[in-house]
Design a protein around this motif. Structure first.
Motif, mmCIF file in Angstrom:
data_model
loop_
_atom_site.group_PDB
_atom_site.id
_atom_site.type_symbol
_atom_site.label_atom_id
_atom_site.label_comp_id
_atom_site.label_asym_id
_atom_site.label_seq_id
_atom_site.Cartn_x
_atom_site.Cartn_y
_atom_site.Cartn_z
ATOM 1 N N SER A 61 0.823 -1.204 0.000
ATOM 2 C CA SER A 61 0.000 0.000 0.000
ATOM 3 C C SER A 61 0.861 1.259 0.000
ATOM 4 O O SER A 61 0.588 2.214 -0.736
ATOM 5 C CB SER A 61 -0.922 0.013 1.226
ATOM 6 O OG SER A 61 -1.849 -1.043 1.166
ATOM 7 N N TRP A 245 -4.155 11.033 9.185
ATOM 8 C CA TRP A 245 -4.841 9.736 9.165
ATOM 9 C C TRP A 245 -4.113 8.840 10.150
ATOM 10 O O TRP A 245 -2.880 8.841 10.197
ATOM 11 C CB TRP A 245 -4.826 9.104 7.768
ATOM 12 C CG TRP A 245 -5.492 7.748 7.736
ATOM 13 C CD1 TRP A 245 -4.996 6.579 8.230
ATOM 14 C CD2 TRP A 245 -6.770 7.433 7.214
ATOM 15 N NE1 TRP A 245 -5.892 5.555 8.047
ATOM 16 C CE2 TRP A 245 -6.998 6.050 7.415
ATOM 17 C CE3 TRP A 245 -7.771 8.179 6.566
ATOM 18 C CZ2 TRP A 245 -8.168 5.411 7.011
ATOM 19 C CZ3 TRP A 245 -8.931 7.517 6.162
ATOM 20 C CH2 TRP A 245 -9.123 6.158 6.384
ATOM 21 N N PHE A 247 -4.486 4.733 12.064
ATOM 22 C CA PHE A 247 -5.183 3.494 12.381
ATOM 23 C C PHE A 247 -5.191 3.360 13.902
ATOM 24 O O PHE A 247 -4.148 3.458 14.541
ATOM 25 C CB PHE A 247 -4.460 2.301 11.752
ATOM 26 C CG PHE A 247 -4.561 2.269 10.253
ATOM 27 C CD1 PHE A 247 -5.613 1.623 9.634
ATOM 28 C CD2 PHE A 247 -3.610 2.907 9.470
ATOM 29 C CE1 PHE A 247 -5.715 1.588 8.253
ATOM 30 C CE2 PHE A 247 -3.704 2.887 8.085
ATOM 31 C CZ PHE A 247 -4.761 2.234 7.476
ATOM 32 N N THR A 267 -14.574 0.039 8.825
ATOM 33 C CA THR A 267 -14.727 -0.663 7.553
ATOM 34 C C THR A 267 -14.719 -2.174 7.758
ATOM 35 O O THR A 267 -13.715 -2.718 8.230
ATOM 36 C CB THR A 267 -13.584 -0.275 6.589
ATOM 37 O OG1 THR A 267 -13.561 1.142 6.433
ATOM 38 C CG2 THR A 267 -13.775 -0.944 5.239
ATOM 39 N N SER A 269 -13.963 -5.836 7.022
ATOM 40 C CA SER A 269 -12.792 -6.272 6.259
ATOM 41 C C SER A 269 -12.957 -7.684 5.702
ATOM 42 O O SER A 269 -13.935 -8.378 5.983
ATOM 43 C CB SER A 269 -11.545 -6.232 7.145
ATOM 44 O OG SER A 269 -11.494 -7.382 7.978
ATOM 45 N N GLY A 483 -10.192 3.415 11.547
ATOM 46 C CA GLY A 483 -9.290 4.516 11.211
ATOM 47 C C GLY A 483 -9.944 5.841 11.555
ATOM 48 O O GLY A 483 -11.164 5.926 11.718
ATOM 49 N N TYR A 492 -7.965 9.651 -0.033
ATOM 50 C CA TYR A 492 -7.246 8.559 0.634
ATOM 51 C C TYR A 492 -8.301 7.535 1.055
ATOM 52 O O TYR A 492 -9.164 7.826 1.884
ATOM 53 C CB TYR A 492 -6.500 9.101 1.852
ATOM 54 C CG TYR A 492 -5.657 8.072 2.579
ATOM 55 C CD1 TYR A 492 -4.329 7.860 2.224
ATOM 56 C CD2 TYR A 492 -6.180 7.314 3.620
ATOM 57 C CE1 TYR A 492 -3.547 6.929 2.884
ATOM 58 C CE2 TYR A 492 -5.406 6.382 4.291
ATOM 59 C CZ TYR A 492 -4.101 6.196 3.915
ATOM 60 O OH TYR A 492 -3.332 5.260 4.571
ATOM 61 N N LEU A 494 -9.518 3.599 2.311
ATOM 62 C CA LEU A 494 -9.214 2.342 2.988
ATOM 63 C C LEU A 494 -10.089 1.256 2.375
ATOM 64 O O LEU A 494 -11.311 1.381 2.334
ATOM 65 C CB LEU A 494 -9.496 2.472 4.485
ATOM 66 C CG LEU A 494 -9.178 1.281 5.382
ATOM 67 C CD1 LEU A 494 -7.704 0.946 5.321
ATOM 68 C CD2 LEU A 494 -9.603 1.586 6.820
ATOM 69 N N ARG A 498 -7.521 -4.149 3.849
ATOM 70 C CA ARG A 498 -6.639 -3.343 4.678
ATOM 71 C C ARG A 498 -5.595 -2.581 3.856
ATOM 72 O O ARG A 498 -4.715 -1.925 4.393
ATOM 73 C CB ARG A 498 -5.922 -4.163 5.767
ATOM 74 C CG ARG A 498 -5.312 -3.262 6.871
ATOM 75 C CD ARG A 498 -4.359 -4.040 7.789
ATOM 76 N NE ARG A 498 -5.056 -4.549 8.944
ATOM 77 C CZ ARG A 498 -4.705 -5.659 9.596
ATOM 78 N NH1 ARG A 498 -3.670 -6.351 9.190
ATOM 79 N NH2 ARG A 498 -5.380 -6.065 10.642
ATOM 80 N N PHE A 500 -4.659 0.524 1.255
ATOM 81 C CA PHE A 500 -5.210 1.860 1.056
ATOM 82 C C PHE A 500 -4.689 2.394 -0.260
ATOM 83 O O PHE A 500 -3.645 1.980 -0.762
ATOM 84 C CB PHE A 500 -4.859 2.795 2.214
ATOM 85 C CG PHE A 500 -3.459 2.667 2.740
ATOM 86 C CD1 PHE A 500 -2.408 3.341 2.151
ATOM 87 C CD2 PHE A 500 -3.196 1.871 3.849
ATOM 88 C CE1 PHE A 500 -1.121 3.221 2.637
ATOM 89 C CE2 PHE A 500 -1.899 1.746 4.353
ATOM 90 C CZ PHE A 500 -0.857 2.428 3.744
#
Length: 508
Positions: A61, A245, A247, A267, A269, A483, A492, A494, A498, A500
């Motif tokens: 990522s 940002w 996590f 989110t 997953s 996040g 940006y 997500l 996982r 981005f």
């Protein structure tokens, strides 16, 4: 008019022209921005910036800040064109013809074209990189014309389009590959909105705007990915404006939900989190031991204590959102059954093992919970935390010790194939537990070639049942990703795996 006056007038004209050019460039989006420095704070640490040789989703990522692929995944994990404009598949599902965008350059000025695609795919085909299994089925790559490439497979493969969208399948500058060779990880050169500036191992990687990017220029000055293992520190950074940002862990989400300047993201997953048995250990070769340890862990309590309720106990080998999912009979929390299985296996008084975890807050909490649970059946666990780089490298050199290795696996192709083959097939590059079941191994490879949808469902559901019963790990949870970001940050995203992505990053 004196020479001095003429000279001054010329200087003034040059200055006016320079200002006009700058303004014109700014309006067309081609001037390098001088805006805000963006910081992304995460728990792990970057181990490589060579996506084609990466295991960790984080590494790929971060690298995709500068790299692009032929295709990419949208927010629903569906493949869409990126550097490609289209794809045609032959009737036998063995030939794929990809058309490419024109007027694209790498950040070093190298042209992106069919030759660049061929060089990148053949680099993976001809070298044992960590993502070699993605391209193992490719027979040959042919340049049809400067903007068309034909890829021929050895056998039909039902997930090939998804493969081209995988975050490892980036296009690296052929010039940079020739120059840096196996050091390309330290000098990534792509076609994306940003280009590489620096990587300080164990701390951060920074990227700045790419003036050759064929798209809208960002208005930020730089983007820095910073490793911050302690979740409280990440929370502090986002609330103080040091990061845009971060996590964070589930239990901290409530602390920022009412902050008017921040947005919390939860989110669902496709990430399975579990503890792998080292199958080289004589103790773990006994299926009764593996099943016993599964019965010894209260999965509901695990979700509530470790994840503050923001996770779901595993119901099969891979998460529910993956194609062909079928729920399996639960390893219901049962201490008496766990003890009986251990007694039958010859361990009436338990045994000792090591738990290898990450060094993040939630990883340590997870390991401590597991340690307490196993103690109830006489299994004494010693927790050994590692940073991300050590965790990954040590896992590939595991010996015959009784080790439980904490793993989080995302099917980054959003397919059943990629939820199983890399981690459970004999040659899987992420088969950290050295698991091998001949019947399972054969079925995994057979499933790759099945094009009939009904046959595909049948074989993958059969695989789930066999692997679940075989218990190659202590099944854990499907995570919810948490996040928090500055509301002024845009572009940006997500994704459920996982990873981005950055599409036209702006701060406004």
């Amino acid at each position: 008019m004196s020479k001095k006056t003429t000279y001054l007038i010329l200087l003034l004209v040059i200055l006016i022209i320079a200002i006009a050019i700058y303004i014109g460039q700014s309006k067309t989006g081609k001037a390098v921005a001088h805006g805000k420095d963006i910081t992304i704070a995460f728990a792990g640490s970057i181990t490589t910036l060579d996506s084609q040789d990466a295991i960790a989703t984080l590494d790929m990522s971060v690298a995709k800040t500068t790299y692009q692929s032929l295709f990419k995944f949208d927010v629903n994990m569906k493949p869409v064109p990126s550097l490609a404009t289209g794809l045609k598949m032959s009737k036998d599902a063995k030939e794929y013809t990809v058309t490419l965008k024109k007027n694209i350059k790498f950040a070093d000025g190298t042209d992106f074209n069919a030759d660049a695609v061929k060089i990148n795919l053949e680099r993976q085909m001809n070298n044992k990189l960590r993502r070699h299994s993605l391209v193992v089925n490719i027979d040959k790559v042919e340049v049809v014309d400067p903007y068309t490439v034909k890829i021929t497979l050895k056998t039909p493969f039902n997930s090939f389009l998804n493969t081209l969208a995988h975050p490892a399948e980036v296009m690296i500058s052929p010039t940079a590959l020739a120059k840096y060779k196996d050091k390309i990880s330290e000098h990534p050169v792509g076609t994306g909105q940003f280009m590489f500036k620096e990587w300080v191992h164990g701390d951060h990687a920074t990227f700045v705007p790419n003036p050759l990017y064929n798209g809208p220029q960002t208005n930020v000055a730089s983007i820095t990915y910073k490793s911050v293992p302690e979740v409280g520190s990440r929370l502090s950074m986002i609330t103080s404006g040091q990061a845009q940002w971060a996590f964070i862990s589930p239990e901290l989400a409530a602390k920022v939900e009412n902050n008017k300047d921040l947005q919390v993201v939860k989110t669902p997953s496709i990430i399975a989190s579990y503890y792998v048995f080292n199958m080289l250990s004589p103790t773990f070769k006994d299926i009764r031991v593996r099943q016993a340890l599964n019965y010894a862990v209260d999965k509901e309590a695990f979700v509530n204590i470790v994840y503050a309720g923001l996770a779901v106990p595993s119901k099969s080998v891979f998460p529910k959102a993956i194609e062909t999912f079928k729920e399996q009979p639960a390893y219901t929390y049962n201490i008496a059954k766990a003890k009986q299985l251990l007694k039958e296996a010859g361990y009436p008084n338990g045994f000792s093992l090591d738990i290898w975890t990450g060094n993040t807050s939630i990883s340590l909490k997870s390991g401590e919970f597991l340690q307490q649970q196993l103690a109830q059946i006489g299994v004494k666990a010693n927790i050994i935390p590692h940073d991300a780089a050590s965790h990954s490298s040590l896992a590939q050199r595991i010996k015959k010790k009784s080790i439980l290795l904490q793993v989080g696996w995302s099917s980054s192709l959003a397919t059943a194939d990629w939820a199983l083959r890399p981690i459970l097939a004999k040659e899987g590059t992420a088969n950290f537990g050295n698991y091998y079941n001949a019947e399972v191994n054969d079925e995994i490879h057979k499933a790759m070639t099945v094009t009939n949808p009904d046959d595909k469902v049948k074989i993958y559901q059969d695989l789930q049942a066999k692997i679940w019963a075989d218990a190659p790990y202590i099944f854990g949870v499907t995570e919810t990703m948490i996040g928090v970001y500055d509301k002024k940050l845009h572009g940006y995203t997500l994704l459920p795996d996982r990873s981005f992505s950055i599409d036209n990053l702006q701060y406004k």
